[in-house]
Design a protein around this motif. Structure first.
Motif: not given
Length: 48
Positions: A1-4, A16-22
């Motif tokens: 998991m990568v959190i930006t 690599l898959t985008l799963t959530e927008l902050l």
């Protein structure tokens, strides 16, 4: 998991898959500012 500071990405099926927008971030903003190629599979966020 990568959190930006804009989104959460996970490695799903080796990609690599985008799963959530902050909060406060748009999908267009993430697309424009992310140098890596990624798929999109955003999770539904319950409201209320």
């Amino acid at each position: 998991m990568v959190i930006t500071d804009k989104a959460v990405f996970e490695f799903l099926d080796g990609q690599l898959t985008l799963t959530e927008l902050l909060p406060g971030t748009t999908l267009e903003e993430v697309r424009a500012t992310t140098g890596a190629r990624f798929k999109e599979r955003l999770k539904e966020v319950p409201v209320g």
